[in-house]
Write a protein that holds these residues in place. Structure first.
Motif, PDB file in Angstrom:
ATOM      1  N   VAL A 185       0.835  -1.198   0.000  1.00  0.00           N
ATOM      2  CA  VAL A 185       0.000   0.000   0.000  1.00  0.00           C
ATOM      3  C   VAL A 185       0.879   1.260   0.000  1.00  0.00           C
ATOM      4  O   VAL A 185       2.004   1.236   0.497  1.00  0.00           O
ATOM      5  N   SER A 186       0.370   2.352  -0.564  1.00  0.00           N
ATOM      6  CA  SER A 186       1.093   3.632  -0.566  1.00  0.00           C
ATOM      7  C   SER A 186       0.906   4.332   0.771  1.00  0.00           C
ATOM      8  O   SER A 186      -0.225   4.449   1.253  1.00  0.00           O
ATOM      9  N   MET A 187       2.018   4.815   1.348  1.00  0.00           N
ATOM     10  CA  MET A 187       1.946   5.513   2.631  1.00  0.00           C
ATOM     11  C   MET A 187       2.673   6.847   2.522  1.00  0.00           C
ATOM     12  O   MET A 187       3.687   6.942   1.818  1.00  0.00           O
ATOM     13  N   SER A 214      -2.089   5.787   5.100  1.00  0.00           N
ATOM     14  CA  SER A 214      -2.071   4.923   3.917  1.00  0.00           C
ATOM     15  C   SER A 214      -3.172   5.425   2.990  1.00  0.00           C
ATOM     16  O   SER A 214      -4.166   6.013   3.435  1.00  0.00           O
ATOM     17  N   GLY A 251       6.213   2.198   1.269  1.00  0.00           N
ATOM     18  CA  GLY A 251       5.423   1.320   0.410  1.00  0.00           C
ATOM     19  C   GLY A 251       5.642   1.650  -1.050  1.00  0.00           C
ATOM     20  O   GLY A 251       6.666   2.227  -1.436  1.00  0.00           O
ATOM     21  N   CYS A 307      -2.253   5.364   9.692  1.00  0.00           N
ATOM     22  CA  CYS A 307      -1.395   4.218   9.365  1.00  0.00           C
ATOM     23  C   CYS A 307      -0.487   3.842  10.540  1.00  0.00           C
ATOM     24  O   CYS A 307       0.037   4.708  11.242  1.00  0.00           O
TER      25      CYS A 307
END
Lengths: 257, 257
Positions: free
Chosen positions: A136-138, A158, A204, A220
Motif C-alpha cells: 500500500v502507498s503511505m 495509507s 510502500g 497508518c
C-alpha cells in the motif's frame, strides 16, 4: 489447506522469511514496537492520545516475551523480520531478536490495516494495492500527532484508491473497526494533507488510481515508526514493514456492532 | 435556559457543591483519577488492558492542571467535590484540591455512564435509577480486572433494570458508545458475577426492579477507585461519586457509527 495463526508463527520461528500479507487468513496481524521501560509511558500515552494511527491491541509487562493475543507465542522469534533502531537510526533488519532482548523491554502490539482490507473486499470494495500486487502507498502528512512526553511526529496515512460510488461504503465498513485504524481520516484532496504527489509515497509502493477512483486516506501503523525516527529513543525494535506479528485473535473480534 | 459545560464548571469553581447528574445536558461527564507520575504508567496500562471499565478519554502531562477535553478548565477546582486517598484509604472529601496539587501529578479522565443513560432514554429505554431519583446501583464482582504493574482489583459493574423486551435495544444503543463503557458485560444472572443480593449494592443506592425487568450489568467507572483501594498507592485524588468533571465534548462525539 488453511494455515492457523500458530502454524504461521511456528514457520517464521523456524526461519521462514516472507511478508505476512495473506498468511493465516482471518487472524488479526499486528504492528510491533518494543521500547525500554523508561520510554514505555511516553509510547503508551502516545497511543492513548493518537488512537487512530496507534490503536494499541496489547502492551506487555517489562521483560515479557509473549502477549495475551497469542498464547505460546514468542515475540523475539515469531515475526519473519524485525528492524532494530538506535538513537532513531535503523541499524539492522534481523530475522529474530533473542540476542537483543532485555528485562526492561515493553512490547506494543498495534492494529494493522490488513484486517480492514479483508472487510473491504468482503463488502465488494476493490482494494487496488492487492489487485496490483503492491504494498500500500503511505505518506508522511503535515498533520502533527498529539505529542506525548518525548515522543512526537507526523501522522502517517495509507492511501487506497476507491471508486467514487463506493467511498461511503468504504467509510462505513472501516468505521466499524476502530481498533484497526477505523474510518478514514480524509477523503480526496491530498494537498490539504501536505501530500504533493500521490505517485511518490514516503513508504510502500505507488498504487495506480483507476478512472473514477478517489484517494481515501486512513491513519497508518507506520506512524509510531515515524515518531521513533523523529524522537530518537536510544533503543527500539519494530517489525519490518509488511512482516507483521500474527495473533490468535479473529479479525471479526475487532468488528464493532 | 440550557447551561453550557464551561458555565457549569465556573459555578463549581466558585463554590457550588452538588451532584452533576443532569447538569449541562449533552456534554460528556468524566470520572477523574489523579496519581503521581511514578504510578501513571501502571494506571495507563490498567486502562489499556481494561477498556470497558476504564475507557480513557484523556491523560494529562505531569503537573498539568487542565485537559484537552475542556479548554480553560482547571482540574483542581472545577469538580464540585473530590476524594483524597492516602495508601488506599479515603482521608478527605474537599471541594477543591489546589493546595494538594503537585508537579508530578497525572490526571486520567475516564468515560462515564451518564452519557449512555441519555442515549437509552432517547431510544425509549426507561432508566429506573433516574425514574426513582436514585444513584445507580453498583457492585463489586468476583471477576478480576487484568492487572497492570502494581494495580489490580475487581471489576465493578453498574446495574440497570431493563424491561425484557428492551434488553436487545439497550445492548445495541450502548454498544455504539465504547468510550463510555459500551455494551453491557452481562445480562441477567447476578449470581454468576458473584453478586448475592441485588438489593445490597456496594456503591450507590438500591434501585427497584419493576415487573418484567431483567438486571443488565455494565462495566463501571468506579472500577479504578476499587483498584486504588486494593493496590494502595501512596497518594491519589479522584472525583467524589456522582460529582463528575464536565467536559466540552458533546456526548454525540463518542457515538460510533
Amino acid at each position: 489447506m488453511t494455515t492457523t495463526a500458530s502454524e504461521a508463527r511456528q514457520r517464521y520461528r523456524e526461519g521462514l522469511v516472507a511478508p505476512t500479507s495473506g498468511a493465516a487468513g482471518g487472524f488479526t496481524q499486528a504492528n510491533l514496537v518494543v521500547l525500554p521501560a523508561d520510554w514505555a509511558f511516553d509510547m503508551l500515552l502516545f497511543g492513548q492520545r493518537n488512537p487512530k494511527p496507534v490503536p494499541l491491541l496489547d502492551v506487555t509487562d517489562p521483560g515479557a516475551t509473549t502477549t495475551a493475543l497469542a498464547e505460546g507465542s514468542d515475540l523475539r522469534t515469531d515475526l519473519p523480520r524485525y528492524r532494530v533502531w538506535r538513537d532513531g537510526e535503523l541499524v539492522e533488519e534481523p530475522t529474530e531478536v533473542t540476542h537483543l532482548w532485555r528485562d526492561d523491554l515493553v512490547a506494543f502490539l498495534i492494529g494493522c490495516s490488513f484486517s480492514f482490507e479483508r472487510a473491504l473486499l468482503d463488502a465488494g470494495v476493490p482494494v487496488r494495492n492487492i489487485e496490483q500486487g503492491r504494498n500500500v502507498s503511505m505518506y508522511r502528512t503535515d498533520v502533527d500527532c498529539r505529542p506525548a512526553g518525548r515522543l512526537s511526529g507526523p501522522l502517517v496515512v495509507s492511501m487506497r484508491p476507491v471508486p467514487a460510488s463506493l467511498v461511503p461504503l468504504a467509510v462505513q465498513v472501516t468505521a466499524r473497526m476502530p481498533q484497526v485504524h477505523g474510518a478514514p481520516v480524509h477523503v480526496g484532496s491530498p494537498e490539504s494533507l501536505g501530500i504533493a504527489d500521490l505517485s511518490q509515497p514516503d513508504f510502500g509502493e505507488a498504487v495506480e488510481m483507476q478512472p473514477g477512483d478517489v484517494p481515501v486516506f486512513w491513519a497508518c501503523g507506520v506512524t509510531p515508526q515515524a515518531a521513533l525516527m523523529a524522537s530518537r529513543p536510544p533503543f527500539a525494535i519494530t517489525h519490518a514493514p509488511g512482516h507483521m506479528f500474527i495473533t490468535d485473535v479473529a479479525d471479526a473480534f475487532y468488528l464493532e456492532p
